[in-house]
Design a protein around this motif. Structure first.
Motif, PDB file in Angstrom:
ATOM      1  N   PHE A 183       0.830  -1.201   0.000  1.00 31.20           N
ATOM      2  CA  PHE A 183       0.000   0.000   0.000  1.00 31.20           C
ATOM      3  C   PHE A 183       0.869   1.257   0.000  1.00 31.20           C
ATOM      4  O   PHE A 183       0.617   2.204  -0.744  1.00 31.20           O
ATOM      5  CB  PHE A 183      -0.922   0.006   1.216  1.00 31.20           C
ATOM      6  CG  PHE A 183      -1.535   1.359   1.484  1.00 31.20           C
ATOM      7  CD1 PHE A 183      -2.544   1.854   0.680  1.00 31.20           C
ATOM      8  CD2 PHE A 183      -1.076   2.145   2.540  1.00 31.20           C
ATOM      9  CE1 PHE A 183      -3.092   3.106   0.912  1.00 31.20           C
ATOM     10  CE2 PHE A 183      -1.615   3.387   2.776  1.00 31.20           C
ATOM     11  CZ  PHE A 183      -2.626   3.876   1.973  1.00 31.20           C
ATOM     12  N   GLU A 184       1.910   1.264   0.865  1.00 35.70           N
ATOM     13  CA  GLU A 184       2.772   2.442   0.952  1.00 35.70           C
ATOM     14  C   GLU A 184       3.488   2.699  -0.376  1.00 35.70           C
ATOM     15  O   GLU A 184       3.636   3.854  -0.798  1.00 35.70           O
ATOM     16  CB  GLU A 184       3.788   2.270   2.076  1.00 35.70           C
ATOM     17  CG  GLU A 184       3.169   2.343   3.469  1.00 35.70           C
ATOM     18  CD  GLU A 184       4.197   2.240   4.558  1.00 35.70           C
ATOM     19  OE1 GLU A 184       5.354   1.861   4.266  1.00 35.70           O
ATOM     20  OE2 GLU A 184       3.864   2.542   5.720  1.00 35.70           O
ATOM     21  N   LYS A 185       3.922   1.633  -1.036  1.00 29.51           N
ATOM     22  CA  LYS A 185       4.595   1.801  -2.328  1.00 29.51           C
ATOM     23  C   LYS A 185       3.641   2.424  -3.344  1.00 29.51           C
ATOM     24  O   LYS A 185       4.005   3.363  -4.066  1.00 29.51           O
ATOM     25  CB  LYS A 185       5.107   0.461  -2.843  1.00 29.51           C
ATOM     26  CG  LYS A 185       5.882   0.572  -4.159  1.00 29.51           C
ATOM     27  CD  LYS A 185       6.443  -0.769  -4.589  1.00 29.51           C
ATOM     28  CE  LYS A 185       7.229  -0.636  -5.885  1.00 29.51           C
ATOM     29  NZ  LYS A 185       7.768  -1.948  -6.339  1.00 29.51           N
ATOM     30  N   ALA A 186       2.406   1.916  -3.396  1.00 24.73           N
ATOM     31  CA  ALA A 186       1.419   2.477  -4.324  1.00 24.73           C
ATOM     32  C   ALA A 186       1.094   3.922  -3.977  1.00 24.73           C
ATOM     33  O   ALA A 186       0.912   4.774  -4.860  1.00 24.73           O
ATOM     34  CB  ALA A 186       0.146   1.625  -4.304  1.00 24.73           C
ATOM     35  N   TYR A 238      13.351  10.032   0.947  1.00 20.16           N
ATOM     36  CA  TYR A 238      14.271   9.286   0.085  1.00 20.16           C
ATOM     37  C   TYR A 238      14.529   7.888   0.647  1.00 20.16           C
ATOM     38  O   TYR A 238      14.510   6.889  -0.079  1.00 20.16           O
ATOM     39  CB  TYR A 238      15.596  10.038  -0.056  1.00 20.16           C
ATOM     40  CG  TYR A 238      15.616  11.054  -1.166  1.00 20.16           C
ATOM     41  CD1 TYR A 238      15.571  10.666  -2.504  1.00 20.16           C
ATOM     42  CD2 TYR A 238      15.705  12.413  -0.885  1.00 20.16           C
ATOM     43  CE1 TYR A 238      15.598  11.608  -3.524  1.00 20.16           C
ATOM     44  CE2 TYR A 238      15.726  13.365  -1.907  1.00 20.16           C
ATOM     45  CZ  TYR A 238      15.677  12.948  -3.225  1.00 20.16           C
ATOM     46  OH  TYR A 238      15.698  13.874  -4.231  1.00 20.16           O
ATOM     47  N   ARG A 239      14.804   7.832   1.956  1.00 21.23           N
ATOM     48  CA  ARG A 239      15.097   6.543   2.579  1.00 21.23           C
ATOM     49  C   ARG A 239      13.894   5.606   2.494  1.00 21.23           C
ATOM     50  O   ARG A 239      14.034   4.406   2.212  1.00 21.23           O
ATOM     51  CB  ARG A 239      15.509   6.761   4.034  1.00 21.23           C
ATOM     52  CG  ARG A 239      15.911   5.469   4.750  1.00 21.23           C
ATOM     53  CD  ARG A 239      16.647   5.741   6.048  1.00 21.23           C
ATOM     54  NE  ARG A 239      15.827   6.465   6.996  1.00 21.23           N
ATOM     55  CZ  ARG A 239      16.053   7.699   7.403  1.00 21.23           C
ATOM     56  NH1 ARG A 239      17.085   8.374   6.921  1.00 21.23           N
ATOM     57  NH2 ARG A 239      15.268   8.285   8.287  1.00 21.23           N
ATOM     58  N   LYS A 240      12.707   6.161   2.702  1.00 21.42           N
ATOM     59  CA  LYS A 240      11.490   5.357   2.644  1.00 21.42           C
ATOM     60  C   LYS A 240      11.272   4.801   1.236  1.00 21.42           C
ATOM     61  O   LYS A 240      10.936   3.619   1.065  1.00 21.42           O
ATOM     62  CB  LYS A 240      10.296   6.229   3.058  1.00 21.42           C
ATOM     63  CG  LYS A 240       8.984   5.482   3.153  1.00 21.42           C
ATOM     64  CD  LYS A 240       8.975   4.554   4.344  1.00 21.42           C
ATOM     65  CE  LYS A 240       7.611   3.937   4.546  1.00 21.42           C
ATOM     66  NZ  LYS A 240       7.615   2.985   5.672  1.00 21.42           N
ATOM     67  N   GLY A 251      11.438   0.172  -2.624  1.00 18.57           N
ATOM     68  CA  GLY A 251      11.761  -0.184  -4.005  1.00 18.57           C
ATOM     69  C   GLY A 251      11.011   0.642  -5.026  1.00 18.57           C
ATOM     70  O   GLY A 251      10.728   0.177  -6.132  1.00 18.57           O
ATOM     71  N   VAL A 252      10.696   1.885  -4.679  1.00 11.57           N
ATOM     72  CA  VAL A 252       9.973   2.769  -5.603  1.00 11.57           C
ATOM     73  C   VAL A 252      10.945   3.283  -6.670  1.00 11.57           C
ATOM     74  O   VAL A 252      12.039   3.743  -6.355  1.00 11.57           O
ATOM     75  CB  VAL A 252       9.350   3.955  -4.848  1.00 11.57           C
ATOM     76  CG1 VAL A 252       8.715   4.938  -5.826  1.00 11.57           C
ATOM     77  CG2 VAL A 252       8.312   3.455  -3.851  1.00 11.57           C
ATOM     78  N   ASP A 253      10.525   3.195  -7.920  1.00 11.63           N
ATOM     79  CA  ASP A 253      11.318   3.699  -9.041  1.00 11.63           C
ATOM     80  C   ASP A 253      11.156   5.216  -9.101  1.00 11.63           C
ATOM     81  O   ASP A 253      10.103   5.724  -9.481  1.00 11.63           O
ATOM     82  CB  ASP A 253      10.847   3.057 -10.350  1.00 11.63           C
ATOM     83  CG  ASP A 253      11.671   3.515 -11.559  1.00 11.63           C
ATOM     84  OD1 ASP A 253      12.617   4.306 -11.367  1.00 11.63           O
ATOM     85  OD2 ASP A 253      11.357   3.079 -12.678  1.00 11.63           O
TER      86      ASP A 253
END
Length: 228
Positions: A180-183, A211-213, A218-220
């Motif tokens: 969810f966080e990535k989306a 940035y660290r998060k 693995g966010v592009d």
């Protein structure tokens, strides 16, 4: 993976707790006093806070009271001390502390307390996310608001999910939350044209923490940038 803030004026204890929690896969921020803790809490949300009671500028119980009065005590806080009395521990719990650890802290007690605190945090968020998904209607982004009552008082949490997101609810809670966080961050990156400054403002995160998060999830970072 959880975002944890460790607040302790002793350098050795901060480093030790950070090393242990990092080995467990968590993201850890450090603060050596209440001033730094206030700044960290204002800049980023945390799933858990480890808070020392005896500190030189402002003691942990006073800081706990500040967070409770300001509506910022919406995460489990584990108090730590090697000199606190039973009365101090009881007072901290009454204010809203989740639990209390006596120094020197053993590895087993630390991990057990952290696991229990994160379970409380996840138990609060998971039903809201599930309700938002269940309420999804094509073309709408449902908003679910719920009240959570804990020892620290009432907390109002809102969850908003776009119906076109496909989340696998059969996954373990930690994996589902990371998904969810990535989306969530990919959505804001795309909407803001890849501008980290605007995404930081929109999400309420300090740029370094953001940035660290994103790296952890693995966010592009190139996906949201405008062509040309």
């Amino acid at each position: 993976m959880a975002n944890i803030l460790v607040v302790d004026d002793e350098h050795g204890i901060r480093d030790l707790l950070s090393e242990i929690l990092n080995d467990e896969g968590h993201s850890v921020d450090l603060a050596e006093n209440a001033t730094q803790a206030r700044a960290a809490r204002a800049a980023a949300p945390y799933d858990l806070v480890l808070l020392d009671i005896w500190m030189p500028d402002t003691d942990g119980v006073t800081l706990l009271k500040e967070w409770a009065a300001g509506g910022l005590l919406n995460m489990p806080v584990i108090m730590m001390s090697g000199h606190a009395t039973i009365d101090t521990a009881v007072e901290a719990t009454r204010i809203g502390a989740f639990s209390f650890l006596e120094k020197p802290i053993t590895l087993q007690k630390l991990l057990k307390a952290v696991e229990a605190g994160l379970a409380r945090s996840q138990a609060r968020v998971a039903p809201l996310a599930a309700a938002a998904l269940a309420a999804s209607v094509p073309g709408q982004a449902p908003v679910v608001t719920a009240a959570y009552s804990g020892s620290g008082g009432a907390e109002v949490v809102s969850v908003s999910l776009s119906p076109y997101q496909d989340f696998d609810l059969d996954r373990p809670l930690r994996e589902a939350r990371d998904g969810f966080e990535k989306a969530y961050f990919e959505f804001h990156l795309a909407r803001e044209g890849g501008s980290m400054t605007r995404v930081a403002e929109k999400t309420g995160l300090e740029r370094t923490h953001l940035y660290r998060k994103l790296r952890q999830l693995g966010v592009d970072l190139g996906r949201g940038k405008r062509n040309g």
